[in-house]
Each structure stands twice: as structure tokens, then as C-alpha cells.
Motif scaffolding. Structure first.
Motif, PDB file in Angstrom:
ATOM      1  N   CYS A 270       0.839  -1.218   0.000  1.00 50.99           N
ATOM      2  CA  CYS A 270       0.000   0.000   0.000  1.00 50.99           C
ATOM      3  C   CYS A 270       0.864   1.254   0.000  1.00 50.99           C
ATOM      4  CB  CYS A 270      -0.925   0.024   1.214  1.00 50.99           C
ATOM      5  SG  CYS A 270      -2.079  -1.321   1.247  1.00 50.99           S
ATOM      6  N   LEU A 271       1.950   1.219   0.766  1.00 47.09           N
ATOM      7  CA  LEU A 271       2.827   2.400   0.836  1.00 47.09           C
ATOM      8  C   LEU A 271       3.478   2.652  -0.516  1.00 47.09           C
ATOM      9  CD1 LEU A 271       4.663   2.088   4.266  1.00 47.09           C
ATOM     10  CD2 LEU A 271       2.495   3.198   3.724  1.00 47.09           C
ATOM     11  N   LEU A 272       3.947   1.569  -1.149  1.00 47.36           N
ATOM     12  CA  LEU A 272       4.573   1.698  -2.474  1.00 47.36           C
ATOM     13  C   LEU A 272       3.606   2.326  -3.460  1.00 47.36           C
ATOM     14  CD1 LEU A 272       6.505  -1.600  -3.228  1.00 47.36           C
ATOM     15  CD2 LEU A 272       7.386   0.718  -3.364  1.00 47.36           C
ATOM     16  N   GLU A 273       2.356   1.872  -3.405  1.00 45.38           N
ATOM     17  CA  GLU A 273       1.364   2.378  -4.351  1.00 45.38           C
ATOM     18  C   GLU A 273       1.083   3.860  -4.125  1.00 45.38           C
ATOM     19  OE1 GLU A 273       0.005   1.739  -7.109  1.00 45.38           O
ATOM     20  OE2 GLU A 273      -1.270   3.488  -6.967  1.00 45.38           O
ATOM     21  N   LEU A 274       0.907   4.234  -2.872  1.00 42.70           N
ATOM     22  CA  LEU A 274       0.488   5.612  -2.620  1.00 42.70           C
ATOM     23  C   LEU A 274       1.642   6.602  -2.658  1.00 42.70           C
ATOM     24  CD1 LEU A 274      -2.104   5.299   0.291  1.00 42.70           C
ATOM     25  CD2 LEU A 274      -2.543   5.427  -2.153  1.00 42.70           C
ATOM     26  N   TYR A 275       2.811   6.196  -2.185  1.00 44.88           N
ATOM     27  CA  TYR A 275       3.857   7.185  -1.906  1.00 44.88           C
ATOM     28  C   TYR A 275       5.087   7.107  -2.792  1.00 44.88           C
ATOM     29  CZ  TYR A 275       0.877   7.921   2.114  1.00 44.88           C
ATOM     30  OH  TYR A 275      -0.221   8.180   2.906  1.00 44.88           O
ATOM     31  N   THR A 276       5.031   6.318  -3.865  1.00 48.09           N
ATOM     32  CA  THR A 276       6.170   6.325  -4.783  1.00 48.09           C
ATOM     33  C   THR A 276       5.677   6.627  -6.193  1.00 48.09           C
ATOM     34  OG1 THR A 276       6.080   3.975  -5.353  1.00 48.09           O
ATOM     35  CG2 THR A 276       7.401   4.557  -3.427  1.00 48.09           C
ATOM     36  N   GLU A 277       6.616   7.112  -7.005  1.00 45.09           N
ATOM     37  CA  GLU A 277       6.238   7.553  -8.343  1.00 45.09           C
ATOM     38  C   GLU A 277       5.758   6.387  -9.210  1.00 45.09           C
ATOM     39  OE1 GLU A 277       9.329   9.709 -10.255  1.00 45.09           O
ATOM     40  OE2 GLU A 277       8.101  10.054 -12.033  1.00 45.09           O
ATOM     41  N   HIS A 278       6.454   5.231  -9.087  1.00 44.34           N
ATOM     42  CA  HIS A 278       6.081   4.129  -9.970  1.00 44.34           C
ATOM     43  C   HIS A 278       4.874   3.349  -9.476  1.00 44.34           C
ATOM     44  CE1 HIS A 278       8.430   1.699  -7.156  1.00 44.34           C
ATOM     45  NE2 HIS A 278       9.396   2.579  -7.297  1.00 44.34           N
ATOM     46  N   GLY A 279       4.494   3.531  -8.196  1.00 41.64           N
ATOM     47  CA  GLY A 279       3.333   2.817  -7.672  1.00 41.64           C
ATOM     48  C   GLY A 279       3.538   1.315  -7.668  1.00 41.64           C
ATOM     49  N   ALA A 280       2.431   0.585  -7.577  1.00 46.20           N
ATOM     50  CA  ALA A 280       2.501  -0.885  -7.592  1.00 46.20           C
ATOM     51  C   ALA A 280       1.227  -1.374  -8.263  1.00 46.20           C
ATOM     52  CB  ALA A 280       2.576  -1.412  -6.151  1.00 46.20           C
ATOM     53  N   SER A 282      -1.761  -2.610 -11.001  1.00 49.35           N
ATOM     54  CA  SER A 282      -2.438  -2.039 -12.175  1.00 49.35           C
ATOM     55  C   SER A 282      -3.366  -0.913 -11.748  1.00 49.35           C
ATOM     56  CB  SER A 282      -3.287  -3.103 -12.866  1.00 49.35           C
ATOM     57  OG  SER A 282      -2.494  -4.186 -13.257  1.00 49.35           O
ATOM     58  N   LEU A 283      -3.125   0.262 -12.308  1.00 45.16           N
ATOM     59  CA  LEU A 283      -3.970   1.425 -12.011  1.00 45.16           C
ATOM     60  C   LEU A 283      -5.083   1.484 -13.045  1.00 45.16           C
ATOM     61  CD1 LEU A 283      -4.113   4.242 -10.377  1.00 45.16           C
ATOM     62  CD2 LEU A 283      -3.144   5.170 -12.458  1.00 45.16           C
ATOM     63  N   ILE A 284      -6.319   1.542 -12.566  1.00 42.07           N
ATOM     64  CA  ILE A 284      -7.459   1.572 -13.495  1.00 42.07           C
ATOM     65  C   ILE A 284      -8.180   2.900 -13.343  1.00 42.07           C
ATOM     66  CG2 ILE A 284      -9.626   0.442 -14.147  1.00 42.07           C
ATOM     67  CD1 ILE A 284      -8.471  -2.100 -12.756  1.00 42.07           C
ATOM     68  N   ARG A 285      -8.212   3.635 -14.431  1.00 38.08           N
ATOM     69  CA  ARG A 285      -9.039   4.840 -14.465  1.00 38.08           C
ATOM     70  C   ARG A 285      -9.253   5.240 -15.909  1.00 38.08           C
ATOM     71  NH1 ARG A 285      -5.653   9.839 -12.245  1.00 38.08           N
ATOM     72  NH2 ARG A 285      -3.810   9.639 -13.534  1.00 38.08           N
ATOM     73  N   ASP A 286     -10.089   6.252 -16.089  1.00 32.05           N
ATOM     74  CA  ASP A 286     -10.499   6.502 -17.462  1.00 32.05           C
ATOM     75  C   ASP A 286      -9.774   7.613 -18.171  1.00 32.05           C
ATOM     76  OD1 ASP A 286     -12.018   4.494 -18.404  1.00 32.05           O
ATOM     77  OD2 ASP A 286     -13.722   5.096 -17.179  1.00 32.05           O
ATOM     78  N   SER A 287      -8.719   8.204 -17.527  1.00 30.08           N
ATOM     79  CA  SER A 287      -8.031   9.269 -18.249  1.00 30.08           C
ATOM     80  C   SER A 287      -6.557   8.945 -18.436  1.00 30.08           C
ATOM     81  CB  SER A 287      -8.230  10.594 -17.516  1.00 30.08           C
ATOM     82  OG  SER A 287      -7.973  10.416 -16.143  1.00 30.08           O
ATOM     83  N   ALA A 288      -5.714   9.834 -17.899  1.00 29.92           N
ATOM     84  CA  ALA A 288      -4.267   9.757 -18.125  1.00 29.92           C
ATOM     85  C   ALA A 288      -3.649   8.452 -17.642  1.00 29.92           C
ATOM     86  CB  ALA A 288      -3.620  10.921 -17.396  1.00 29.92           C
ATOM     87  N   PRO A 289      -2.374   8.148 -18.022  1.00 30.88           N
ATOM     88  CA  PRO A 289      -1.755   6.906 -17.574  1.00 30.88           C
ATOM     89  C   PRO A 289      -1.508   6.838 -16.069  1.00 30.88           C
ATOM     90  CG  PRO A 289      -0.276   8.135 -19.045  1.00 30.88           C
ATOM     91  CD  PRO A 289      -1.552   8.903 -18.934  1.00 30.88           C
ATOM     92  N   ARG A 290      -0.228   6.892 -15.596  1.00 30.24           N
ATOM     93  CA  ARG A 290       0.025   6.670 -14.166  1.00 30.24           C
ATOM     94  C   ARG A 290      -0.195   7.897 -13.322  1.00 30.24           C
ATOM     95  NH1 ARG A 290       0.234   3.595 -10.162  1.00 30.24           N
ATOM     96  NH2 ARG A 290       0.317   1.460 -10.770  1.00 30.24           N
ATOM     97  N   VAL A 291      -0.527   7.655 -12.049  1.00 30.46           N
ATOM     98  CA  VAL A 291      -0.796   8.750 -11.124  1.00 30.46           C
ATOM     99  C   VAL A 291       0.448   9.616 -10.896  1.00 30.46           C
ATOM    100  CG1 VAL A 291      -0.313   7.252  -9.172  1.00 30.46           C
ATOM    101  CG2 VAL A 291      -1.675   9.270  -8.821  1.00 30.46           C
ATOM    102  N   THR A 292       0.229  10.906 -10.813  1.00 27.44           N
ATOM    103  CA  THR A 292       1.311  11.796 -10.392  1.00 27.44           C
ATOM    104  C   THR A 292       0.870  12.433  -9.087  1.00 27.44           C
ATOM    105  OG1 THR A 292       0.348  13.604 -11.620  1.00 27.44           O
ATOM    106  CG2 THR A 292       2.034  12.304 -12.753  1.00 27.44           C
ATOM    107  N   ALA A 293       1.791  13.124  -8.446  1.00 23.74           N
ATOM    108  CA  ALA A 293       1.484  13.649  -7.113  1.00 23.74           C
ATOM    109  C   ALA A 293       0.283  14.582  -7.134  1.00 23.74           C
ATOM    110  CB  ALA A 293       2.687  14.376  -6.559  1.00 23.74           C
ATOM    111  N   ASP A 294       0.022  15.253  -8.262  1.00 21.46           N
ATOM    112  CA  ASP A 294      -1.077  16.221  -8.255  1.00 21.46           C
ATOM    113  C   ASP A 294      -2.319  15.729  -9.003  1.00 21.46           C
ATOM    114  OD1 ASP A 294       0.665  18.390 -10.613  1.00 21.46           O
ATOM    115  OD2 ASP A 294       0.058  16.302 -10.677  1.00 21.46           O
ATOM    116  N   SER A 295      -2.407  14.421  -9.261  1.00 19.51           N
ATOM    117  CA  SER A 295      -3.610  13.940  -9.962  1.00 19.51           C
ATOM    118  C   SER A 295      -4.570  13.252  -8.992  1.00 19.51           C
ATOM    119  CB  SER A 295      -3.217  12.943 -11.040  1.00 19.51           C
ATOM    120  OG  SER A 295      -2.593  11.839 -10.462  1.00 19.51           O
TER     121      SER A 295
END
Ligand SMILES: Nc1ncnc2c1ncn2[C@@H]1O[C@H](COP(=O)(O)OP(=O)(O)O)[C@@H](O)[C@H]1O
Ligand SMILES: CC(=O)N[C@@H](CCC(=O)OP(=O)(O)O)C(=O)O
Length: 295
Positions: A270-280, A282-295
Motif C-alpha cells: 500500500c505504501l509503495l502504491e500511494l507514496y512512490t512515483e512508480h506505484g505498484a 495495475s492502475l485503473i481509471r479513465d483518463s491519463a496513464p500513471r498517477v502523479t502527485a497532483d492527480s
């Protein structure tokens, strides 16, 4: 370890902490629903590590909400009692005797194991089920499945009130019917319904694979609803992954910002997913690719 190597380790740790800052800010005050599947629960050490992550998340301002499964634990007690059990499309056919065992295992053994693990790490967890304070009212999914429920009316106020008191809700996927029945709800379905009702920032579905795999067997780091439908039609998404991806799509439609399917057995998932740039996972959502700190 040589002193030089130790210094290098500390520098790397300090850099990781420093790089986490934008994510710590991004998730301050965010509601994060975490579904802990029965297969992801594993050993006592894995449970302890999960609990530590949850307490740390709360410490840095996240409002964690835990929804759990417990399929393998239900299987064990049913087998011990000599009760046969079968699944149809990922859902357990649940007669009267089975639903009693399901509630006993989920609201009792499994729920209290998680509560105790979180409290053991210095958190204050409270175990409830979908029955408490009318959190999750259900209707029968399909008469052929018996007491399997579909959430039809949600009242998430109990979860919000616990969060406001810095208590961590741990929720068993058991719902109440309007006629006083008890319903067995798939853990992923319950987590999606709760995340949707809370309009959560993130829904993390912790399982026993690193994420959703494509046709080549590689984990897809991000995917949208169109890709999910295509992979499901092609039979690449199958079995237990179907309720997860269906839940992800329903949760997005209900207003959850993003859903992540990840390996709950991996240390600090959970920490890796929330607090690192690469996450952990599969991220599922309907817009941009990977999460950034301000998305
Ligand atoms: N495309 C896919 N990518 C990853 N896993 C998949 C896929 N299709 C089917 N699966 C299966 O889904 C399983 C996860 O579902 P399940 O066992 O029900 O998890 P849990 O008990 O954590 O809810 C994986 O272990 C894997 O066998
Ligand atoms: C209707 C239905 O199938 N309910 C599930 C509830 C537990 C669950 O979902 O557990 P996992 O997340 O560990 O799979 C069951 O009876 O097994």
C-alpha cells in the motif's frame, strides 16, 4: 555490512522519504478504501506488515477504510463442518446453513484478526459489517445463489463518523436484507460499493497477483475501461479477476477517482502504491496513464 554500504543505504532511504513528500501532501485527508482478500492475508508477518502500513497511512493524514474477504477461511470451516460449497461465476452458492458459517467467519474470526493486528501496531480499529448502522442494505442477487446479496442502498455515515474520530473501520462483507435476511456479499463487490458511497480517492484491491495481466502474461501498469472490456471478451481476464475488474468499473462510475489492483503479499504494497512515483500493480481509471502527485 560495511560502513560505506550502510551510508549508501541510509542515503537511499532518505531520498525515498524526501521523494514521498508530494505524495504525502497529495493524500492528506484522502479516503482510501483497501480491500484485503483472503488470499492476500497470508502469514502473521504479512498481516503485521499490512497493519503497520495502514497505521502509518493514518498517521500521515489518510482516512483508511478496510473491507476484507476471507473465502479460504470460509472454505476451511465449511469443510470441517462437512458442508459442501460451490461457486458460480466467482460467487459462493449460499444456503441457510452456509450463510451462518459465512457470517461467523467473516464478522468474527477474520474481522477480529485484522482489528487486532491494526491495534497491535498502535492504531484504533473498529470491526463492523455491512449490517451495522444500515451501511449496506442488500437484495438477493439471483435465486439460484441463495443468500448472496447485491448492495442496493448504502449509508456510509458510520464509516465517516469513525474516520472523524481517527478510528479505522474494518468491514466484513455481510449485508442485511430489508426483510431481516443476512446476505453474503463478494468482498470485492462490497469494497466497490463502500468506496463508491464514500466517493473515495482510491480503492486498492489487494490480491495474490501483481496486477492485471495482459495476453502476454505481463502485468499492465495502467488500463482503462475499454481495455478491461476487451481483455474480458478475449478471456484474458478470467476467474477471480472478473469480479475485481467489474468492481473497478462500477467504482469509477460511482465517483471513485482511481482503482488499483495489486499484490497484497508484497511487503509494503500500500505504501509503495500511494507514496512512490512508480506505484505498484495495475492502475485503473479513465483518463491519463500513471498517477502523479497532483492527480
Ligand atoms: N488477466 C488476469 N490477470 C491476473 N490474474 C488473473 C487474470 N485472470 C484471472 N486471474 C486470476 O485471478 C486471481 C485473483 O482472484 P482471487 O483468487 O479471487 O483473489 P482474492 O482471493 O484475492 O479475492 C489470480 O490469482 C489469477 O489466478
Ligand atoms: C458471495 C461470495 O462469494 N462471497 C464470498 C465472501 C468472501 C470473499 O469475497 O472473500 P475473498 O475476497 O477472500 O475471495 C465467499 O463466500 O467466499
Amino acid at each position: 555490512m560495511k560502513k560505506q554500504d550502510m551510508n549508501r543505504d541510509w542515503i537511499a532511504t532518505a531520498r525515498t522519504l524526501s521523494q514521498a513528500l508530494p505524495y504525502l501532501q497529495r493524500y492528506e485527508g484522502a479516503t482510501v478504501v483497501i480491500k484485503l482478500g483472503g488470499h492476500a492475508m497470508g502469514s502473521d508477518e504479512a498481516m503485521e506488515s499490512f497493519a503497520r502500513d495502514v497505521v502509518l497511512m493514518q498517521q500521515v493524514g489518510v482516512k483508511p477504510v478496510i473491507v476484507h474477504g476471507g473465502g479460504p477461511m470460509i472454505n476451511k470451516l465449511l469443510a470441517d463442518l462437512g458442508i459442501q460449497s460451490e461457486f458460480v461465476n466467482g460467487k459462493r452458492v449460499t444456503d441457510k446453513a452456509t450463510v451462518e458459517v459465512v457470517e461467523m467467519v467473516l464478522s468474527g474470526l477474520v474481522n477480529k484478526r485484522i482489528v487486532q493486528a491494526i491495534n497491535g501496531q498502535g492504531g484504533r480499529a473498529v470491526g463492523i459489517s455491512g449490517k451495522d448502522a444500515n451501511l449496506m442494505i442488500c437484495e438477493q442477487t439471483n435465486p439460484d445463489l441463495g443468500f448472496v446479496g447485491t448492495p442496493v442502498e448504502m449509508d456510509p455515515s458510520i464509516v465517516q463518523e469513525l474516520g472523524e474520530e481517527n478510528l479505522i473501520p474494518v468491514i466484513a462483507p455481510v449485508g442485511a436484507g430489508r426483510g431481516g435476511e443476512t446476505y453474503n456479499v463478494n468482498g470485492d463487490t462490497a469494497a466497490g460499493a463502500i468506496a463508491g458511497a464514500l466517493k473515495a480517492d482510491r480503492l486498492l484491491l489487494l490480491t495474490d497477483v501483481s496486477g492485471v495481466k495482459g495476453a502476454d502474461g505481463e502485468v499492465l501498469t495502467s488500463l482503462n475501461s475499454q481495455q478491461i472490456r476487451k481483455l474480458t471478451d478475449e478471456g484474458v481476464i478470467a476467474g477471480g479477476m472478473i469480479p475485481k475488474t467489474e468492481t473497478a468499473l462500477d467504482a469509477l462510475a460511482a465517483g471513485v477517482r482511481a482503482v488499483v489492483i495489486l499484490d497484497g503479499r508484497a511487503p509494503n504494497a500500500c505504501l509503495l502504491e500511494l507514496y512512490t512515483e512508480h506505484g505498484a500493480g495495475s492502475l485503473i481509471r479513465d483518463s491519463a496513464p500513471r498517477v502523479t502527485a497532483d492527480s
